[in-house]
Write a protein that holds these residues in place. Structure first.
Motif, PDB file in Angstrom:
ATOM      1  N   TYR A 251       0.646  -1.263  -0.038  1.00 36.24           N
ATOM      2  CA  TYR A 251      -0.186   0.003   0.018  1.00 36.24           C
ATOM      3  C   TYR A 251       0.872   1.141  -0.102  1.00 36.24           C
ATOM      4  N   THR A 252       1.895   1.319   0.708  1.00 36.34           N
ATOM      5  CA  THR A 252       2.799   2.382   0.698  1.00 36.34           C
ATOM      6  C   THR A 252       3.454   2.557  -0.600  1.00 36.34           C
ATOM      7  N   VAL A 253       3.968   1.491  -1.082  1.00 39.31           N
ATOM      8  CA  VAL A 253       4.454   1.617  -2.345  1.00 39.31           C
ATOM      9  C   VAL A 253       3.338   2.255  -3.365  1.00 39.31           C
ATOM     10  N   ALA A 254       2.108   1.749  -3.417  1.00 43.22           N
ATOM     11  CA  ALA A 254       1.114   2.084  -4.238  1.00 43.22           C
ATOM     12  C   ALA A 254       0.870   3.704  -4.173  1.00 43.22           C
ATOM     13  N   LEU A 255       0.987   4.174  -2.788  1.00 41.64           N
ATOM     14  CA  LEU A 255       0.646   5.443  -2.651  1.00 41.64           C
ATOM     15  C   LEU A 255       1.396   6.319  -2.973  1.00 41.64           C
ATOM     16  N   MET A 256       2.761   6.177  -2.819  1.00 46.26           N
ATOM     17  CA  MET A 256       3.821   7.059  -3.394  1.00 46.26           C
ATOM     18  C   MET A 256       4.071   7.071  -4.521  1.00 46.26           C
ATOM     19  N   SER A 257       3.755   5.797  -5.484  1.00 46.58           N
ATOM     20  CA  SER A 257       3.769   5.844  -6.985  1.00 46.58           C
ATOM     21  C   SER A 257       2.679   6.680  -7.591  1.00 46.58           C
ATOM     22  N   ALA A 258       1.758   6.963  -6.745  1.00 46.34           N
ATOM     23  CA  ALA A 258       0.574   7.577  -7.248  1.00 46.34           C
ATOM     24  C   ALA A 258       0.726   9.141  -7.297  1.00 46.34           C
ATOM     25  N   VAL A 259       1.625   9.532  -6.815  1.00 45.60           N
ATOM     26  CA  VAL A 259       1.911  11.065  -6.345  1.00 45.60           C
ATOM     27  C   VAL A 259       2.424  11.510  -7.524  1.00 45.60           C
ATOM     28  N   PRO A 260       1.672  12.445  -8.207  1.00 45.78           N
ATOM     29  CA  PRO A 260       2.537  13.178  -9.298  1.00 45.78           C
ATOM     30  C   PRO A 260       3.723  14.102  -9.254  1.00 45.78           C
ATOM     31  N   VAL A 261       4.648  13.700 -10.140  1.00 37.27           N
ATOM     32  CA  VAL A 261       5.852  14.414 -10.058  1.00 37.27           C
ATOM     33  C   VAL A 261       6.075  15.554 -10.938  1.00 37.27           C
ATOM     34  N   PRO A 264       7.607  16.962 -16.338  1.00 39.20           N
ATOM     35  CA  PRO A 264       7.428  16.375 -17.514  1.00 39.20           C
ATOM     36  C   PRO A 264       8.175  15.203 -18.066  1.00 39.20           C
ATOM     37  N   ALA A 265       9.474  15.556 -17.990  1.00 38.43           N
ATOM     38  CA  ALA A 265      10.425  14.753 -18.473  1.00 38.43           C
ATOM     39  C   ALA A 265      10.442  13.219 -17.881  1.00 38.43           C
ATOM     40  N   ARG A 266       9.894  13.052 -16.595  1.00 40.73           N
ATOM     41  CA  ARG A 266       9.831  11.892 -16.173  1.00 40.73           C
ATOM     42  C   ARG A 266       8.479  11.184 -16.202  1.00 40.73           C
ATOM     43  N   ARG A 267       7.557  11.932 -17.008  1.00 42.95           N
ATOM     44  CA  ARG A 267       6.313  11.769 -17.247  1.00 42.95           C
ATOM     45  C   ARG A 267       5.982   9.929 -17.576  1.00 42.95           C
ATOM     46  N   ASP A 268       6.797   9.688 -18.585  1.00 34.71           N
ATOM     47  CA  ASP A 268       6.801   8.342 -19.158  1.00 34.71           C
ATOM     48  C   ASP A 268       7.020   7.403 -18.123  1.00 34.71           C
ATOM     49  N   ARG A 269       8.218   7.688 -17.479  1.00 34.37           N
ATOM     50  CA  ARG A 269       8.799   6.751 -16.346  1.00 34.37           C
ATOM     51  C   ARG A 269       7.764   6.673 -15.252  1.00 34.37           C
ATOM     52  N   ALA A 270       7.140   7.720 -14.920  1.00 36.44           N
ATOM     53  CA  ALA A 270       6.314   7.876 -13.470  1.00 36.44           C
ATOM     54  C   ALA A 270       5.158   6.912 -13.715  1.00 36.44           C
ATOM     55  N   GLN A 271       4.662   6.818 -15.161  1.00 35.10           N
ATOM     56  CA  GLN A 271       3.383   6.279 -15.657  1.00 35.10           C
ATOM     57  C   GLN A 271       3.608   4.812 -15.770  1.00 35.10           C
ATOM     58  N   ARG A 272       4.856   4.509 -16.154  1.00 35.49           N
ATOM     59  CA  ARG A 272       5.154   3.140 -16.399  1.00 35.49           C
ATOM     60  C   ARG A 272       5.445   2.610 -14.793  1.00 35.49           C
ATOM     61  N   GLU A 273       5.800   3.078 -14.042  1.00 34.01           N
ATOM     62  CA  GLU A 273       5.992   2.707 -12.554  1.00 34.01           C
ATOM     63  C   GLU A 273       4.953   2.732 -11.615  1.00 34.01           C
ATOM     64  N   ARG A 274       3.885   3.403 -11.897  1.00 36.18           N
ATOM     65  CA  ARG A 274       2.994   3.648 -11.422  1.00 36.18           C
ATOM     66  C   ARG A 274       1.951   1.990 -10.981  1.00 36.18           C
ATOM     67  N   VAL A 275       1.864   2.167  -9.632  1.00 36.88           N
ATOM     68  CA  VAL A 275       1.115   1.045  -9.365  1.00 36.88           C
ATOM     69  C   VAL A 275      -0.493   1.541  -9.150  1.00 36.88           C
ATOM     70  N   LEU A 276      -1.385   1.131  -9.977  1.00 47.82           N
ATOM     71  CA  LEU A 276      -2.588   1.365 -10.048  1.00 47.82           C
ATOM     72  C   LEU A 276      -3.527   0.760  -9.061  1.00 47.82           C
ATOM     73  N   LEU A 277      -4.143   1.229  -8.124  1.00 46.30           N
ATOM     74  CA  LEU A 277      -4.906   0.520  -7.288  1.00 46.30           C
ATOM     75  C   LEU A 277      -6.321   0.660  -7.837  1.00 46.30           C
ATOM     76  N   THR A 278      -7.174  -0.489  -8.017  1.00 50.88           N
ATOM     77  CA  THR A 278      -8.426  -0.391  -8.407  1.00 50.88           C
ATOM     78  C   THR A 278      -9.364  -0.258  -7.147  1.00 50.88           C
ATOM     79  N   GLY A 279     -10.658   0.348  -7.528  1.00 46.75           N
ATOM     80  CA  GLY A 279     -11.481   0.516  -6.748  1.00 46.75           C
ATOM     81  C   GLY A 279     -11.354   1.224  -5.590  1.00 46.75           C
ATOM     82  N   ASP A 280     -12.237   1.360  -4.431  1.00 42.21           N
ATOM     83  CA  ASP A 280     -12.168   2.326  -3.456  1.00 42.21           C
ATOM     84  C   ASP A 280     -11.599   1.690  -2.105  1.00 42.21           C
ATOM     85  N   VAL A 281     -11.459   2.367  -1.106  1.00 42.28           N
ATOM     86  CA  VAL A 281     -11.063   1.678   0.001  1.00 42.28           C
ATOM     87  C   VAL A 281     -12.375   1.212   0.737  1.00 42.28           C
ATOM     88  N   PRO A 282     -12.405  -0.316   1.124  1.00 39.83           N
ATOM     89  CA  PRO A 282     -13.515  -0.799   1.620  1.00 39.83           C
ATOM     90  C   PRO A 282     -14.105   0.084   2.842  1.00 39.83           C
TER      91      PRO A 282
END
Lengths: 345, 346
Positions: A251-261, A264-282
């Motif tokens: 969860y920490t990893v997902a949360l950190m990867s979701a923060v937009p940096v 713009p030069a790192r945009r593609d990398r950030a998107q590649r590394e992003r862990v997209l969580l699906t759905g909402d918090v239960p």
């Protein structure tokens, strides 16, 4: 530095859900559901998590605005878990709170002077040079014009109002301040001013902060240690640099990867590394069995549904780094680009 | 139709509101263009005129008698400011659509989400029967990633979670295949993980439909994620404009430096202190003379007194690209200050 100012163990807060004429209890919102945490004297502890994870409730339990359903809160060596309102009063000098919304947390019918003087009057604090002088000193301390003593909150901007809230919290020279999202309602440039002010005040008055926020970059900037919360539990806690360098909980990893940096030069990398969580918090009314994050976790296995992972230090981590996960992220693990299979129906 | 004009061209847009307290100069002389498939990011703090600009493009000021709008807005070779209300009404929600910040107040609480999407569709497709419109709405809900769209179609806005509600609003905005999509702080009220989902969704949908997107936000991170070109607004004016990469790597305006200095960043080492802009944004009723930023600018006196008297024009930043800036500092000095005084603190 290592002495604990605040210690909580097994802390729980359940808000009852009632039904019908006799307000029969039919369930409970398990806002905080078993937290063990220490706040060391002089440090800033950051509490992060998404909305509904219980971070604000935790802050309110720390200041005993709320009474815990179970567990123990020890502040400065005294057990304050179930102290009554009047028993708490002398202790309020030492614990103060800064609120998120600078609009609703100041009484619109009171002048700034009387708002900031209120804690001094209630606690009957002697002010040798008069109450007005004491208040004006506080105004100056937080960067406001002392002449504005007689103005009303609506005459100030959002950032200035937040400074008024800070002055009020400082009036009693507390040992600890719990700041609940103190900058999230402010504009970017004002946010940074307030963060810098909190920094200065901490140095000057040797304050201990509990800083609650959802913004991971602000929390990283201000905190010494950071605790990540999910659905009423602490899932990971560590020294700031350790946590941001070696996050272990998915969860920490997902949360950190979701923060937009902002690069713009790192945009593609950030998107590649992003862990997209699906759905909402239960829902915290009926949290998932076992590990609460398992419904959104890409590493979840059978054991995650049956056994709740304890918050423990892993062998290769420093002692202060604790993770509650059966399958924590290991060094060099390829979480990169890992997107969970599909949206759950 | 000749395709000489850009898809969207805004020329010298000025929006003023007459109020009891005086004239609010919400937007003064904004010009920009946008092509299909491109994303324009508009950045600024509250009161910088970024939202009013977008409302102006949509013609949403038309119902307000105290609003004065001048300039030109060309969308697909049609001028919108002089167009009739009826004409603009047909474009709005059809060719151009908007995603608002707060979906709870943007949706009607008494009607189901599905029926609102159906209504939006049928207004612009009068011949279509209810059943077809309903299928279209369910299809859109599914497209934006709402699970069980047939069931959710009958739910009210309050029954959706924040992220799902934002998705439903995006579905409503996209139901008529708009060519121009304006998103006003679409993720500000959302958690980061949900924000990432929504930004991803907007990006995918743009790729799929090739629409032009205007992304309005105060979050430089969000802009860096999506925008091809960036406008920075301050006090109702565009003060810097350029390709996203240039604006982030070689920001030219001291205000942009301040915005970047205000943000703690996860991709850099922790700084000891943030370096924000001092002071507060100006009132749009009573803008400072000269450069509106001068009371907050640490470099205002460096080049004579022009900052206090002359309004700087938006012109070539001197970097040999399409990068524009409205600042009195000479290009060489700006570069020097940025390299020596600003960059080390970012």
């Amino acid at each position: 530095m290592s002495e604990n100012l605040l210690e909580v163990s097994g802390l729980e807060k359940h808000f009852p859900i009632t039904k019908g004429l006799f307000r029969r209890q039919v369930g409970a919102v398990r806002a905080v559901d078993g937290i063990d945490l220490q706040v060391r004297s002089g440090e800033t502890l950051g509490l992060v998590g998404e909305s509904g994870c219980g971070k604000s409730t935790t802050g309110r339990l720390f200041t005993r605005i709320l009474e815990p359903t179970a567990g123990k809160i020890v502040f400065d060596g005294k057990d304050i878990s179930h102290k009554s309102f009047s028993q708490m009063r002398p202790l309020r000098r030492d614990v103060q709170m800064i609120f998120q919304d600078p609009y609703s947390s100041l009484n619109p019918r009171h002048t700034v002077g009387s708002i900031i003087a209120a804690p001094l009057q209630i606690q009957s604090i002697p002010t040798p040079q008069g109450l007005k002088k004491a208040v004006q000193e506080l105004l100056e301390l937080v960067g406001l014009n002392p002449e504005h003593y007689n103005r009303y909150p609506h005459e100030f901007s959002g950032g200035q109002r937040q400074r008024i809230g800070i002055a009020r919290a400082l009036a009693l020279r507390p040992k600890m301040i719990v700041a609940d999202e103190p900058v999230s309602a402010l504009d970017v440039s004002i946010q940074a001013q307030v963060v810098n002010l909190l920094d200065d005040l901490q140095r000057e008055f040797d304050l201990t902060y509990v800083f609650i926020a959802h913004d991971l970059s602000v929390v990283r900037h201000i905190s010494d240690r950071v605790a990540v919360m999910y659905l009423g539990k602490v899932v990971e806690i560590a020294e700031r640099d350790e946590l941001y360098k070696n996050p272990r909980h998915p969860y920490t990893v997902a949360l950190m990867s979701a923060v937009p940096v902002p690069d713009p030069a790192r945009r593609d990398r950030a998107q590649r590394e992003r862990v997209l969580l699906t759905g909402d918090v239960p829902s915290p009314i009926n949290p998932p069995s076992g590990c609460r994050f398992r419904t959104r976790c890409w590493k979840a296995q059978d054991i995650c549904a049956t056994e709740e992972p304890p918050l423990v230090t892993r062998l290769e981590d420093p002692e202060s780094h604790q993770t509650a996960c059966h399958f924590p992220i290991v060094e060099d693990e390829q979480v990169v680009g890992r997107r969970p299979a599909s949206t759950p129906a | 139709m000749s395709k000489e004009r850009p898809y969207l061209e805004v020329k010298d847009l000025t929006i003023r509101f007459e109020t009891d307290d005086g004239i609010v100069q919400a937007v003064s002389g904004s010009s920009f263009t946008l092509e299909k498939g491109q994303t324009l990011g508009i950045v600024g703090e509250s009161g910088s005129g970024k939202s009013v600009t977008s409302l102006g493009v949509l013609g949403l000021h038309r119902t307000r008698s105290n609003a004065k709008v001048t300039g030109e807005i060309w969308l697909d070779d049609e001028e919108l400011i002089t167009a009739t209300d009826e004409k603009v009404r047909l474009l709005r929600g059809g060719k151009m659509a908007m995603i608002f910040q707060d979906p709870l107040s943007a949706m009607h609480p008494y009607f189901t989400v599905g029926s609102q999407i159906v209504e939006a569709y049928r207004v612009h497709h009068p011949g279509v029967n209810k059943k077809v419109a309903r299928e279209r709405a369910i299809d859109m809900l599914a497209r934006v990633g709402i699970p069980q769209p047939e069931r959710r179609f009958h739910d009210y806005a309050h029954q959706f979670s924040g992220g799902m509600r934002q998705r439903a609003m995006i579905a409503m905005a996209l139901v008529n295949d708009p060519q121009l999509l304006i998103a006003d702080e679409p993720t500000t009220a959302l958690d980061v993980t949900v924000q990432a989902q929504i930004l991803d969704l907007i990006r995918d949908l743009q790729e799929e439909f090739g629409s032009a997107v205007i992304m309005i936000t105060h979050d430089l991170g969000v802009v860096a994620e999506l925008a091809d070109e960036v406008l920075v607004m301050y006090g109702g004016k565009i003060i810097e404009k350029g390709p996203a990469l240039d604006v982030f790597q070689q920001p030219q305006h001291p205000y942009t430096w301040g915005l970047l200095g205000s943000m703690p960043r996860l991709d850099r080492d922790v700084r000891d202190r943030l370096t924000p802009v001092k002071g507060t944004p100006p009132s749009l009723i009573n803008l400072p003379d000269g450069c509106a930023f001068h009371p907050r600018c640490p470099y205002a006196g460096r080049n004579g007194n022009r900052s206090f008297t002359d309004v700087p024009l938006l012109r070539d930043a001197g970097l040999g690209g399409p990068h524009l800036v409205a600042c009195h500092l000479p290009p060489e000095e700006r570069t020097k200050i940025f390299q020596q005084e600003v960059l080390p603190n970012l």
